[in-house]
Design an enzyme around this catalytic site. Structure first.
Site, PDB file in Angstrom:
ATOM      1  N   ASP A 291      29.970   0.479  77.256  1.00 16.40           N
ATOM      2  CA  ASP A 291      30.693   1.738  77.446  1.00 16.40           C
ATOM      3  C   ASP A 291      30.221   2.798  76.456  1.00 16.40           C
ATOM      4  O   ASP A 291      30.147   2.544  75.252  1.00 16.40           O
ATOM      5  CB  ASP A 291      32.197   1.508  77.280  1.00 16.40           C
ATOM      6  CG  ASP A 291      32.737   0.555  78.328  1.00 16.40           C
ATOM      7  OD1 ASP A 291      33.027   1.013  79.435  1.00 16.40           O
ATOM      8  OD2 ASP A 291      32.842  -0.659  78.046  1.00 16.40           O
TER       9      ASP A 291
ATOM     10  N   ASP B 185      25.832  -2.299  73.273  1.00 13.32           N
ATOM     11  CA  ASP B 185      27.155  -2.075  73.822  1.00 13.32           C
ATOM     12  C   ASP B 185      26.993  -1.499  75.238  1.00 13.32           C
ATOM     13  O   ASP B 185      25.901  -1.083  75.618  1.00 13.32           O
ATOM     14  CB  ASP B 185      27.870  -1.089  72.876  1.00 13.32           C
ATOM     15  CG  ASP B 185      29.255  -0.719  73.341  1.00 13.32           C
ATOM     16  OD1 ASP B 185      29.981  -1.617  73.805  1.00 13.32           O
ATOM     17  OD2 ASP B 185      29.619   0.461  73.239  1.00 13.32           O
TER      18      ASP B 185
END
EC number: 3.1.3.3
Length: 215
Positions: A13, A11
């Site tokens: 963020d 991922d």
């Protein structure tokens, strides 16, 4: 061409970088608190991600696309990010990003860190302004799993040769699908279910887990 030994998909963020980029965009639009609240609820698994994304993006309508430059200057890689990518490359791994964020920032991060693959969302811009909509395929939890499988297959890898890492509820299926699934400074729902955990913001800890597993 040398044989690919493994794949890390992560991922962006609050994993690759410290911030939630959509929250920064929200701040620039003057709706920071509302956007951050929706983000937090989505990451805890309380809201449907697609719905949460659309709600947050709608608040950005009318922002000039020059906003991305401003926001990019406020983004910081988590400790060990580039060192992790370099070390994995030296071991014959590929690295991919799957993000519910946006290509406008994620592509630049990938280039800066030397990352091989990117899948993110697209914000619609017309005449230099955000319309408050996304276009194309939305990166949901299912799309994250699909990209993990696609990139593994593309490199002739089994899922047992993959690593997936993230912090939010929408990362969980990907984390559970990979050979090594890692919760990174994650929400409680993710910490409880992920096979491995990194509890301090240092991405190079992935190497410790990889060595421990002995892949």
């Amino acid at each position: 061409m040398s044989e690919v030994k493994g794949l890390l998909v992560m991922d962006v963020d609050s994993t690759l970088v410290q911030e939630e980029v959509i929250d920064l965009l929200g701040e620039e639009a003057g709706v920071g608190r509302e956007v951050a609240e929706i983000t937090e609820r989505a990451m805890r698994g309380e809201l449907d991600f697609r719905q949460a994304l659309n709600e947050r993006v709608a608040t950005l309508k009318g922002l000039p696309d020059s906003i991305f430059e401003k926001v990019y200057a406020r983004i910081h890689f988590n400790k060990g990010a580039k060192e992790l990518v370099d070390e994995l490359h030296s071991r014959g791994f590929k690295v991919g990003l799957v993000s519910g964020g946006f290509h406008e920032t994620v592509d630049r991060l990938a280039k800066e860190a030397g990352i091989d693959y990117v899948k993110a969302n697209h914000l619609e811009v017309i005449d230099g302004f955000l319309t408050g909509k996304v276009y194309g395929e939305i990166v949901t939890k299912d799309v994250k799993v699909a990209k993990l499988k696609d990139w593994a297959a593309e490199n002739g890898l089994k899922l047992s040769q993959t690593i997936a890492m993230g912090d939010g509820a929408n990362d969980l299926p990907m984390i559970k699908t990979a050979g090594i699934g890692i919760a990174f400074c994650a929400k409680p729902i993710v910490r409880v279910q992920a096979p491995y955990q990194i509890t301090e913001p240092d991405l190079y800890k992935v190497i410790e887990i990889l060595d421990e597993v002995g892949k």
